[in-house]
Design a protein around this motif. Sequence first.
Motif, PDB file in Angstrom:
ATOM      1  N   TRP A   1      -7.934  -0.242   3.200  1.00 15.84           N
ATOM      2  CA  TRP A   1      -6.786  -0.902   4.627  1.00 15.84           C
ATOM      3  C   TRP A   1      -6.295   1.028   4.516  1.00 15.84           C
ATOM      4  CZ3 TRP A   1      -7.259  -4.035   0.429  1.00 15.84           C
ATOM      5  CH2 TRP A   1      -7.423  -5.797   0.754  1.00 15.84           C
ATOM      6  N   GLY A   2      -7.346   1.100   6.179  1.00 17.19           N
ATOM      7  CA  GLY A   2      -7.060   2.220   6.169  1.00 17.19           C
ATOM      8  C   GLY A   2      -5.156   2.397   7.307  1.00 17.19           C
ATOM      9  N   THR A   3      -4.082   2.983   7.778  1.00 13.67           N
ATOM     10  CA  THR A   3      -3.482   2.861   8.404  1.00 13.67           C
ATOM     11  C   THR A   3      -3.353   1.643   9.538  1.00 13.67           C
ATOM     12  OG1 THR A   3      -4.050   5.220   9.693  1.00 13.67           O
ATOM     13  CG2 THR A   3      -2.783   5.481   7.330  1.00 13.67           C
ATOM     14  N   GLY A   4      -2.882   1.520   9.710  1.00 16.45           N
ATOM     15  CA  GLY A   4      -3.198   0.271  10.725  1.00 16.45           C
ATOM     16  C   GLY A   4      -3.134  -1.291  10.418  1.00 16.45           C
ATOM     17  N   ASP A   5      -3.550  -1.406   9.674  1.00 16.05           N
ATOM     18  CA  ASP A   5      -4.749  -2.014   8.825  1.00 16.05           C
ATOM     19  C   ASP A   5      -3.792  -3.034   8.138  1.00 16.05           C
ATOM     20  OD1 ASP A   5      -6.904  -1.565  10.000  1.00 16.05           O
ATOM     21  OD2 ASP A   5      -7.794  -1.003   7.951  1.00 16.05           O
ATOM     22  N   LEU A   6      -3.137  -2.966   7.530  1.00 23.03           N
ATOM     23  CA  LEU A   6      -2.184  -3.642   6.760  1.00 23.03           C
ATOM     24  C   LEU A   6      -0.813  -3.933   7.953  1.00 23.03           C
ATOM     25  CD1 LEU A   6      -2.065  -1.576   3.921  1.00 23.03           C
ATOM     26  CD2 LEU A   6      -3.294  -3.823   3.712  1.00 23.03           C
ATOM     27  N   SER A   7      -0.629  -5.514   7.897  1.00 25.48           N
ATOM     28  CA  SER A   7       0.305  -5.393   9.152  1.00 25.48           C
ATOM     29  C   SER A   7       1.542  -5.351   8.816  1.00 25.48           C
ATOM     30  CB  SER A   7      -0.027  -6.601   9.862  1.00 25.48           C
ATOM     31  OG  SER A   7       0.309  -7.675   8.703  1.00 25.48           O
ATOM     32  N   ASN A   8       2.062  -5.563   7.404  1.00 28.73           N
ATOM     33  CA  ASN A   8       3.508  -4.404   7.222  1.00 28.73           C
ATOM     34  C   ASN A   8       3.962  -3.785   6.077  1.00 28.73           C
ATOM     35  OD1 ASN A   8       6.119  -6.424   6.348  1.00 28.73           O
ATOM     36  ND2 ASN A   8       5.832  -6.913   4.044  1.00 28.73           N
ATOM     37  N   ALA A   9       2.876  -3.040   6.828  1.00 30.03           N
ATOM     38  CA  ALA A   9       2.684  -1.443   5.949  1.00 30.03           C
ATOM     39  C   ALA A   9       1.910  -0.624   6.657  1.00 30.03           C
ATOM     40  CB  ALA A   9       2.154  -1.543   4.621  1.00 30.03           C
ATOM     41  N   THR A  10       2.315  -0.649   8.165  1.00 24.14           N
ATOM     42  CA  THR A  10       1.273   0.041   8.715  1.00 24.14           C
ATOM     43  C   THR A  10       0.509   1.502   8.761  1.00 24.14           C
ATOM     44  OG1 THR A  10       2.924   0.308  10.927  1.00 24.14           O
ATOM     45  CG2 THR A  10       1.766  -1.796  10.824  1.00 24.14           C
ATOM     46  N   ALA A  11       2.321   2.281   8.219  1.00 27.53           N
ATOM     47  CA  ALA A  11       1.704   3.349   8.034  1.00 27.53           C
ATOM     48  C   ALA A  11       1.370   4.208   7.036  1.00 27.53           C
ATOM     49  CB  ALA A  11       2.967   4.432   8.099  1.00 27.53           C
ATOM     50  N   GLY A  12       0.406   3.009   5.687  1.00 26.29           N
ATOM     51  CA  GLY A  12      -0.152   2.922   4.623  1.00 26.29           C
ATOM     52  C   GLY A  12      -1.445   2.403   5.028  1.00 26.29           C
ATOM     53  N   ALA A  13      -2.037   3.229   3.855  1.00 27.04           N
ATOM     54  CA  ALA A  13      -3.743   3.203   3.299  1.00 27.04           C
ATOM     55  C   ALA A  13      -3.617   2.565   2.085  1.00 27.04           C
ATOM     56  CB  ALA A  13      -3.863   4.576   3.325  1.00 27.04           C
ATOM     57  N   LEU A  14      -4.586   1.503   1.787  1.00 22.66           N
ATOM     58  CA  LEU A  14      -4.750   0.810   0.181  1.00 22.66           C
ATOM     59  C   LEU A  14      -6.434   0.951   0.481  1.00 22.66           C
ATOM     60  CD1 LEU A  14      -3.888  -0.356  -1.973  1.00 22.66           C
ATOM     61  CD2 LEU A  14      -3.509  -2.646   0.230  1.00 22.66           C
ATOM     62  N   THR A  15      -6.670   1.539  -0.434  1.00 18.94           N
ATOM     63  CA  THR A  15      -8.294   1.070  -1.215  1.00 18.94           C
ATOM     64  C   THR A  15      -7.957   0.236  -2.744  1.00 18.94           C
ATOM     65  OG1 THR A  15      -8.628   2.628  -2.842  1.00 18.94           O
ATOM     66  CG2 THR A  15      -9.330   2.365  -0.211  1.00 18.94           C
ATOM     67  N   THR A  16      -9.116  -0.771  -3.254  1.00 16.32           N
ATOM     68  CA  THR A  16      -9.200  -1.419  -4.008  1.00 16.32           C
ATOM     69  C   THR A  16     -10.688  -1.068  -4.467  1.00 16.32           C
ATOM     70  OG1 THR A  16      -7.990  -2.837  -5.600  1.00 16.32           O
ATOM     71  CG2 THR A  16      -8.681  -3.217  -3.241  1.00 16.32           C
TER      72      THR A  16
ATOM     73  N   LEU B   1       3.913   2.381   0.314  1.00 13.96           N
ATOM     74  CA  LEU B   1       2.641   2.025   1.217  1.00 13.96           C
ATOM     75  C   LEU B   1       3.940   1.103   2.770  1.00 13.96           C
ATOM     76  CD1 LEU B   1       0.639  -0.906   0.121  1.00 13.96           C
ATOM     77  CD2 LEU B   1       0.080   1.528   0.563  1.00 13.96           C
ATOM     78  N   GLN B   2       4.671   0.659   3.400  1.00 14.86           N
ATOM     79  CA  GLN B   2       5.012   1.125   4.031  1.00 14.86           C
ATOM     80  C   GLN B   2       5.695   2.254   4.569  1.00 14.86           C
ATOM     81  OE1 GLN B   2       8.136  -1.773   3.157  1.00 14.86           O
ATOM     82  NE2 GLN B   2       7.278  -3.894   4.276  1.00 14.86           N
ATOM     83  N   SER B   3       6.063   3.176   3.662  1.00 13.01           N
ATOM     84  CA  SER B   3       6.323   4.503   4.271  1.00 13.01           C
ATOM     85  C   SER B   3       4.990   5.429   4.588  1.00 13.01           C
ATOM     86  CB  SER B   3       7.718   4.598   2.913  1.00 13.01           C
ATOM     87  OG  SER B   3       6.995   5.700   1.583  1.00 13.01           O
ATOM     88  N   GLY B   4       4.212   5.377   4.687  1.00 12.09           N
ATOM     89  CA  GLY B   4       3.267   6.017   4.879  1.00 12.09           C
ATOM     90  C   GLY B   4       2.488   6.594   3.371  1.00 12.09           C
ATOM     91  N   GLY B   5       2.569   5.868   2.329  1.00  7.23           N
ATOM     92  CA  GLY B   5       2.230   6.260   1.442  1.00  7.23           C
ATOM     93  C   GLY B   5       0.681   6.046   1.090  1.00  7.23           C
ATOM     94  N   GLY B   6      -0.183   6.277   0.331  1.00  2.00           N
ATOM     95  CA  GLY B   6      -2.167   5.432  -0.030  1.00  2.00           C
ATOM     96  C   GLY B   6      -2.043   5.589  -1.107  1.00  2.00           C
ATOM     97  N   MET B   7      -2.444   4.167  -1.906  1.00  2.00           N
ATOM     98  CA  MET B   7      -2.612   3.848  -3.090  1.00  2.00           C
ATOM     99  C   MET B   7      -4.114   2.955  -3.159  1.00  2.00           C
ATOM    100  SD  MET B   7      -0.408   0.699  -4.351  1.00  2.00           S
ATOM    101  CE  MET B   7       2.159   1.483  -3.608  1.00  2.00           C
ATOM    102  N   PHE B   8      -4.670   3.937  -4.724  1.00  2.00           N
ATOM    103  CA  PHE B   8      -5.983   2.879  -4.792  1.00  2.00           C
ATOM    104  C   PHE B   8      -5.264   2.684  -5.792  1.00  2.00           C
ATOM    105  CE2 PHE B   8      -9.862   4.202  -7.451  1.00  2.00           C
ATOM    106  CZ  PHE B   8     -10.632   3.318  -6.829  1.00  2.00           C
ATOM    107  N   ILE B   9      -5.349   1.224  -6.156  1.00  2.00           N
ATOM    108  CA  ILE B   9      -5.547   0.885  -7.202  1.00  2.00           C
ATOM    109  C   ILE B   9      -7.053  -0.637  -7.341  1.00  2.00           C
ATOM    110  CG2 ILE B   9      -3.546   0.156  -6.433  1.00  2.00           C
ATOM    111  CD1 ILE B   9      -4.252  -2.224  -5.037  1.00  2.00           C
ATOM    112  N   MET B  10      -6.936  -0.244  -9.258  1.00  2.00           N
ATOM    113  CA  MET B  10      -8.187  -0.713  -9.731  1.00  2.00           C
ATOM    114  C   MET B  10      -7.676  -2.537 -10.018  1.00  2.00           C
ATOM    115  SD  MET B  10     -10.785   1.667  -9.724  1.00  2.00           S
ATOM    116  CE  MET B  10     -10.845   1.508 -11.124  1.00  2.00           C
ATOM    117  N   GLY B  11      -9.006  -3.321  -9.589  1.00  2.00           N
ATOM    118  CA  GLY B  11      -8.820  -4.602 -10.641  1.00  2.00           C
ATOM    119  C   GLY B  11      -9.759  -4.489 -12.002  1.00  2.00           C
ATOM    120  N   GLU B  12     -10.258  -5.983 -11.634  1.00  2.00           N
ATOM    121  CA  GLU B  12     -11.051  -6.152 -12.819  1.00  2.00           C
ATOM    122  C   GLU B  12     -11.423  -7.230 -12.628  1.00  2.00           C
ATOM    123  OE1 GLU B  12     -13.112  -4.220 -14.545  1.00  2.00           O
ATOM    124  OE2 GLU B  12     -12.340  -3.432 -15.783  1.00  2.00           O
TER     125      GLU B  12
END
Length: 169
Positions: free
Chosen positions: A95-110, A7-18
Motif C-alpha cells: 500500500w503506497g501513500t494514499g492507498d490506506l483510507s485510515n492512514a493516507t500519509a503512510g505506506a505499508l508492505t507485507t 502510519l497515519q503520521s506518514g511512516g512507512g512499514m515493512f511487516i512480516m507474516g509467515e
Amino acid sequence: MNYLTYLQSGGGMFIMGENSSFTARNNSIFSLINAAGGGSLAFSSNVTSTQTVNAPFTGPNAVTNVTYNAPGGANGHGTGSWITNSGNIGTGIAWGTGDLSNATAGALTTIFDVNFMQTTADLNSQNLTKNLIGFIDTQVNPDPTSVPEPSTFAIFLLSMIGLASRRFK
C-alpha cells in the motif's frame, strides 16, 4: 495501535507474516491492514512457492519471480497492489501513500514468508528485498521538487538582466 498511529503520521512499514503455523502473527497483520483501511483480508495457505513479482517491485534491481521456502498468503490485495502473486492469491502486498483510507500519509508492505530474507536467499529474493526497501523509502521520503531558493533565483535573475543590459549597450 501504535503502528496505526505511525502510519497515519506518514511512516512507512515493512511487516512480516509467515505460513499457516503462525496464526496469531498473521491475524495481527490482517487486523492492522483492516484498521489502516487497506481492506478486510484473510489468510490463505493455498499459495504456490514460485510467484510472479509485479511492477514496481521488478526494479531497479531486476527480478521477475521469486520462490518462497514456506509461504503463506492473502486471499486478495484489498486497496493495495500485489508485490508477488500467483493468480488471485499472493504472498506480498503493498500500500503506497494514499492507498490506506485510515492512514493516507503512510505506506505499508507485507510478505508472508520470513525465510526469503535469510542470508542464504537467492539473488531474486535479495533483489526483491532491495526493491521493497526502495519502495517504502520513495513513498514516505519523496524527492523534493527542485525549486531554487528565492535568493538563488534573485541572483540568477539579476545576472541575466546585467547580461542583457550589456548586450544592448
